[in-house]
Design a protein around this motif. Structure first.
Motif, mmCIF file in Angstrom:
data_model
loop_
_atom_site.group_PDB
_atom_site.id
_atom_site.type_symbol
_atom_site.label_atom_id
_atom_site.label_comp_id
_atom_site.label_asym_id
_atom_site.label_seq_id
_atom_site.Cartn_x
_atom_site.Cartn_y
_atom_site.Cartn_z
ATOM 1 N N LEU A 1 0.723 -1.250 -0.050
ATOM 2 C CA LEU A 1 -0.045 0.073 -0.082
ATOM 3 C C LEU A 1 0.893 1.251 0.097
ATOM 4 O O LEU A 1 1.941 1.307 0.723
ATOM 5 N N GLY A 2 0.533 2.228 -0.804
ATOM 6 C CA GLY A 2 1.273 3.564 -0.901
ATOM 7 C C GLY A 2 2.667 3.425 -1.640
ATOM 8 O O GLY A 2 3.424 4.142 -1.467
ATOM 9 N N ALA A 3 2.844 2.332 -2.378
ATOM 10 C CA ALA A 3 4.192 1.931 -3.331
ATOM 11 C C ALA A 3 4.422 3.245 -4.135
ATOM 12 O O ALA A 3 3.388 3.660 -5.083
ATOM 13 N N ALA A 4 5.454 3.931 -3.893
ATOM 14 C CA ALA A 4 5.808 5.193 -4.890
ATOM 15 C C ALA A 4 7.121 5.228 -4.773
ATOM 16 O O ALA A 4 7.700 4.895 -3.531
ATOM 17 N N PRO A 5 7.879 5.827 -5.786
ATOM 18 C CA PRO A 5 9.424 5.991 -5.695
ATOM 19 C C PRO A 5 9.758 7.014 -4.462
ATOM 20 O O PRO A 5 10.978 6.969 -4.063
ATOM 21 N N ASP A 6 8.814 7.844 -4.048
ATOM 22 C CA ASP A 6 9.182 8.780 -3.026
ATOM 23 C C ASP A 6 8.355 8.591 -1.862
ATOM 24 O O ASP A 6 8.361 9.421 -0.737
ATOM 25 N N ALA A 7 7.865 7.147 -1.543
ATOM 26 C CA ALA A 7 7.330 6.807 -0.105
ATOM 27 C C ALA A 7 8.001 7.008 1.057
ATOM 28 O O ALA A 7 9.370 6.963 0.883
ATOM 29 N N VAL A 8 7.644 7.452 2.130
ATOM 30 C CA VAL A 8 8.146 7.502 3.427
ATOM 31 C C VAL A 8 9.029 5.986 3.585
ATOM 32 O O VAL A 8 10.082 5.952 4.117
ATOM 33 N N PHE A 9 8.125 4.849 3.623
ATOM 34 C CA PHE A 9 8.724 3.550 3.779
ATOM 35 C C PHE A 9 9.548 3.175 2.981
ATOM 36 O O PHE A 9 9.096 2.926 1.611
ATOM 37 N N VAL B 1 -1.370 -5.877 -9.773
ATOM 38 C CA VAL B 1 -0.682 -5.529 -8.760
ATOM 39 C C VAL B 1 -1.702 -5.505 -7.808
ATOM 40 O O VAL B 1 -2.767 -5.117 -7.508
ATOM 41 N N LEU B 2 -1.091 -6.375 -6.561
ATOM 42 C CA LEU B 2 -2.231 -6.495 -5.229
ATOM 43 C C LEU B 2 -1.254 -5.714 -4.155
ATOM 44 O O LEU B 2 -0.180 -6.161 -3.671
ATOM 45 N N ARG B 3 -1.745 -4.467 -4.062
ATOM 46 C CA ARG B 3 -0.994 -3.567 -2.905
ATOM 47 C C ARG B 3 -1.463 -3.957 -1.589
ATOM 48 O O ARG B 3 -2.814 -3.561 -1.309
ATOM 49 N N HIS B 4 -0.771 -4.706 -0.705
ATOM 50 C CA HIS B 4 -1.282 -5.133 0.554
ATOM 51 C C HIS B 4 -1.029 -3.991 1.273
ATOM 52 O O HIS B 4 0.133 -3.544 1.627
ATOM 53 N N ALA B 5 -1.969 -3.827 2.469
ATOM 54 C CA ALA B 5 -1.783 -3.292 3.648
ATOM 55 C C ALA B 5 -0.878 -3.959 4.547
ATOM 56 O O ALA B 5 -0.638 -5.190 4.318
ATOM 57 N N MET B 6 -0.649 -3.317 5.653
ATOM 58 C CA MET B 6 0.500 -3.966 6.658
ATOM 59 C C MET B 6 -0.466 -5.126 7.242
ATOM 60 O O MET B 6 -1.837 -4.849 7.774
ATOM 61 N N TYR B 7 0.378 -6.175 7.619
ATOM 62 C CA TYR B 7 -0.246 -7.242 8.009
ATOM 63 C C TYR B 7 -0.954 -7.230 9.438
ATOM 64 O O TYR B 7 -0.314 -6.575 10.283
ATOM 65 N N ALA B 8 -2.154 -7.813 9.492
ATOM 66 C CA ALA B 8 -2.799 -7.819 11.053
ATOM 67 C C ALA B 8 -1.888 -8.502 12.043
ATOM 68 O O ALA B 8 -1.994 -8.040 13.056
ATOM 69 N N ASP B 9 -1.072 -9.510 11.582
ATOM 70 C CA ASP B 9 -0.400 -10.384 12.527
ATOM 71 C C ASP B 9 0.894 -9.516 12.810
ATOM 72 O O ASP B 9 1.708 -10.110 13.742
ATOM 73 N N PHE B 10 1.416 -8.405 12.273
ATOM 74 C CA PHE B 10 2.325 -7.737 12.526
ATOM 75 C C PHE B 10 2.078 -7.057 14.112
ATOM 76 O O PHE B 10 2.843 -6.582 14.992
ATOM 77 N N VAL B 11 0.669 -6.910 14.275
ATOM 78 C CA VAL B 11 0.591 -5.739 15.484
ATOM 79 C C VAL B 11 1.049 -6.508 16.855
ATOM 80 O O VAL B 11 1.577 -5.732 17.570
ATOM 81 N N PRO B 12 0.970 -7.771 16.996
ATOM 82 C CA PRO B 12 1.546 -8.229 18.238
ATOM 83 C C PRO B 12 2.944 -8.157 18.257
ATOM 84 O O PRO B 12 3.685 -7.927 19.285
ATOM 85 N N PHE B 13 3.583 -8.155 17.150
ATOM 86 C CA PHE B 13 5.246 -8.059 16.844
ATOM 87 C C PHE B 13 5.591 -6.924 17.027
ATOM 88 O O PHE B 13 6.719 -6.591 17.132
ATOM 89 N N PHE B 14 4.685 -5.850 16.939
ATOM 90 C CA PHE B 14 5.085 -4.357 17.311
ATOM 91 C C PHE B 14 5.598 -4.232 18.798
ATOM 92 O O PHE B 14 6.089 -3.370 19.352
ATOM 93 N N ALA B 15 4.857 -5.071 19.773
ATOM 94 C CA ALA B 15 4.876 -5.004 20.984
ATOM 95 C C ALA B 15 5.991 -5.880 21.743
ATOM 96 O O ALA B 15 6.450 -6.823 21.332
ATOM 97 N N ASP C 1 -5.494 -1.967 -4.074
ATOM 98 C CA ASP C 1 -5.300 -1.736 -2.640
ATOM 99 C C ASP C 1 -5.977 -2.510 -1.985
ATOM 100 O O ASP C 1 -7.250 -2.530 -2.043
ATOM 101 N N VAL C 2 -5.500 -3.547 -1.314
ATOM 102 C CA VAL C 2 -6.268 -4.643 -0.441
ATOM 103 C C VAL C 2 -5.976 -4.276 1.052
ATOM 104 O O VAL C 2 -4.779 -4.292 1.655
#
Length: 295
Positions: A107-115, A137-151, A198-199
């Motif tokens: 999601l948000g793929a671009a040459p000047d993306a912050v990420f 092209v399927l532009r995925h949002a950040m995975y839901a299962d990442f949320v616990p691994f942020f913590a 955008d998915v």
């Protein structure tokens, strides 16, 4: 004749789910492209093509894709040479005569993306377009299962420490991403040629919201602690990970702060016929994603 669909990353969390959803269809024949054939899913009628060096081996990958009609190109694991791996894989697909590619972008793929990794996805999308191969092209949002691994577990509670300010992200379940991929791969329609979809999940959450979800699901307190960029680097450098990887982590949060991950779409219900799962719904279905926070 059934179309041959080659699935890369078939041993991974996303690719394996896609294989499960496509298995048993009479109109397709699966080819599982993996590094280690011994780890490939056991699917009746599926071919297994082993490329031990992965995307870095252009000739090996081209040989593995020979005769495939469609390629599900799962983005490579994070690596310093990830973009070059992607470009090699794109060239291999074109050389093999693949007629259609479905690529997992961000999601948000671009040459000047912050990420920083979203910039790599933009370059890969451009390389695919330059081949002339039919592409979705399927532009995925950040995975839901990442949320616990942020913590991290800290003093009896889960703490998400990050420089995301009050930004939001439309976290999406990998189960939904696999459902979408199976629908797109199974429908060999010209209407999908050149499409960039955008998915996302059904809502955009702040990290305060994400912490509240974690607390509800895990049954232990959880909080979001705002960091500056300097603090984020200082707390992650002791991990020993290289700077390019830490930069990816930090800029992913900065992209949330910048609003690059907040978009919400109806791609999941439109393509699958069911509502997108919330982060809470995903985590309740997959307790293995957050069991580390109970220790």
């Amino acid at each position: 004749m059934p179309r041959v669909i080659a699935v890369t990353g078939a041993t991974g969390a996303l690719g394996r789910r896609v294989v499960e959803r496509l298995a048993g269809r009479d109109d397709v024949r699966l080819r599982l492209v993996v590094r280690d054939a011994a780890r490939a899913p056991r699917v009746t009628g599926a071919e297994v093509a082993a490329v031990p060096a992965g995307y870095a081996d252009g000739p090996g990958l081209a040989a593995a894709l020979n005769g495939a009609h469609t390629l599900y190109l799962v983005s490579a694991a994070e690596a310093e040479d990830r973009l070059q791996q992607h470009l090699t894989a794109v060239a291999a697909a074109a050389a093999a005569g693949v007629q259609r590619v479905v690529y997992t972008s961000f999601l948000g793929a671009a040459p000047d993306a912050v990420f920083t990794l979203a910039r790599q996805h933009a370059a890969t999308e451009a390389a695919l377009a330059a081949t002339g191969v039919r592409t979705t092209v399927l532009r995925h949002a950040m995975y839901a299962d990442f949320v616990p691994f942020f913590a991290v577990a800290e003093g009896g509670r889960a703490v998400i420490a990050a420089p995301a300010d009050d930004g939001r992200a439309s976290f999406v379940s990998r189960d939904d991403l696999a459902d979408v991929a199976a629908a797109v791969l199974g429908e060999d329609s010209p209407a999908l040629d050149g499409a960039v979809l955008d998915v996302t999940g059904p809502e955009a959450l702040s990290l305060d919201d994400a912490a509240a979800v974690l607390a509800d699901v895990t049954g232990r307190p959880a909080v979001y602690r705002r960091q500056t960029v300097a603090e984020a680097w200082a707390t992650r450098r002791p991990s020993g990970h290289p700077d390019w990887e830490i930069e990816g982590w930090v800029t992913s949060y900065r992209a949330i702060a910048a609003g690059e991950m907040a978009r919400v779409t109806d791609a999941v219900p439109a393509l699958t016929g069911h509502p997108a799962r919330t982060v809470a719904e995903h985590l309740r279905t997959h307790p293995e994603d957050w069991v580390h926070l109970r220790s």
